[in-house]
Design a protein around this motif. Sequence first.
Motif, mmCIF file in Angstrom:
data_model
loop_
_atom_site.group_PDB
_atom_site.id
_atom_site.type_symbol
_atom_site.label_atom_id
_atom_site.label_comp_id
_atom_site.label_asym_id
_atom_site.label_seq_id
_atom_site.Cartn_x
_atom_site.Cartn_y
_atom_site.Cartn_z
ATOM 1 N N LEU A 140 0.827 -1.199 0.000
ATOM 2 C CA LEU A 140 0.000 0.000 0.000
ATOM 3 C C LEU A 140 0.865 1.254 0.000
ATOM 4 N N ALA A 141 1.922 1.261 0.792
ATOM 5 C CA ALA A 141 2.827 2.416 0.819
ATOM 6 C C ALA A 141 3.489 2.609 -0.543
ATOM 7 N N ARG A 142 3.922 1.526 -1.147
ATOM 8 C CA ARG A 142 4.544 1.627 -2.478
ATOM 9 C C ARG A 142 3.543 2.085 -3.532
ATOM 10 N N ALA A 143 2.327 1.573 -3.449
ATOM 11 C CA ALA A 143 1.292 1.969 -4.406
ATOM 12 C C ALA A 143 0.978 3.453 -4.277
ATOM 13 N N ARG A 144 0.829 3.925 -3.055
ATOM 14 C CA ARG A 144 0.543 5.352 -2.840
ATOM 15 C C ARG A 144 1.688 6.224 -3.337
ATOM 16 N N ALA A 145 2.924 5.814 -3.044
ATOM 17 C CA ALA A 145 4.089 6.596 -3.480
ATOM 18 C C ALA A 145 4.178 6.628 -5.003
ATOM 19 N N ALA A 146 3.968 5.495 -5.649
ATOM 20 C CA ALA A 146 4.031 5.448 -7.111
ATOM 21 C C ALA A 146 2.911 6.280 -7.726
ATOM 22 N N LEU A 147 1.719 6.167 -7.169
ATOM 23 C CA LEU A 147 0.591 6.936 -7.679
ATOM 24 C C LEU A 147 0.838 8.433 -7.512
ATOM 25 N N ARG A 148 1.316 8.820 -6.339
ATOM 26 C CA ARG A 148 1.603 10.234 -6.079
ATOM 27 C C ARG A 148 2.671 10.747 -7.046
ATOM 28 N N GLY A 149 3.758 10.002 -7.187
ATOM 29 C CA GLY A 149 4.835 10.426 -8.081
ATOM 30 C C GLY A 149 4.383 10.539 -9.523
#
Length: 163
Positions: A140-149
């Motif tokens: 979830l943290a990786r998904a949020r970071a990738a989506l944000r970036g």
Amino acid sequence: MLPHLDAAYRFARWLCRPPSDADDIVQEAFLRAFRAFEGLRGGDVKAWLLTIVRNCHASALEQQRRRATVPLPDDYEAEGSPSPESVSAADEERRALRRLVAALPEEHREVLVLREMEDMSYREIASVTQVPIGTVMSRLARARAALRGNWLKDAAGEPSAVR
């Protein structure tokens, strides 16, 4: 199970691109759930049903791979006639969000959709995806970071790797 039909469809819709595939997956999931309902012993019905949806999606992908077919890309264009500028901007943001979420790796897209759109707990997501809670949190943290970036790159007009 019927109270969770919308959640099952939303989850299937995020897993599959064409709406017709999502329809097929939800239909298959409900058939499987109906057949296995007697074996359900307590637990969370929604998590159980979404696990079946996820497994049906995986089965459909495997069948697709065996047939060596490539699905055509889905057109996320908004339906209807032209609308005022604010509605148009909101539609564009929704299309961009769908495109960026769809471009995430499946394991990241699953946990993001289950948490943010289905409002499931980490424990429920772990049950659906059959991974430890720590893995859910990490994905979830990786998904949020990738989506944000990717959202920021998209907003700045930079070429993005997800396109």
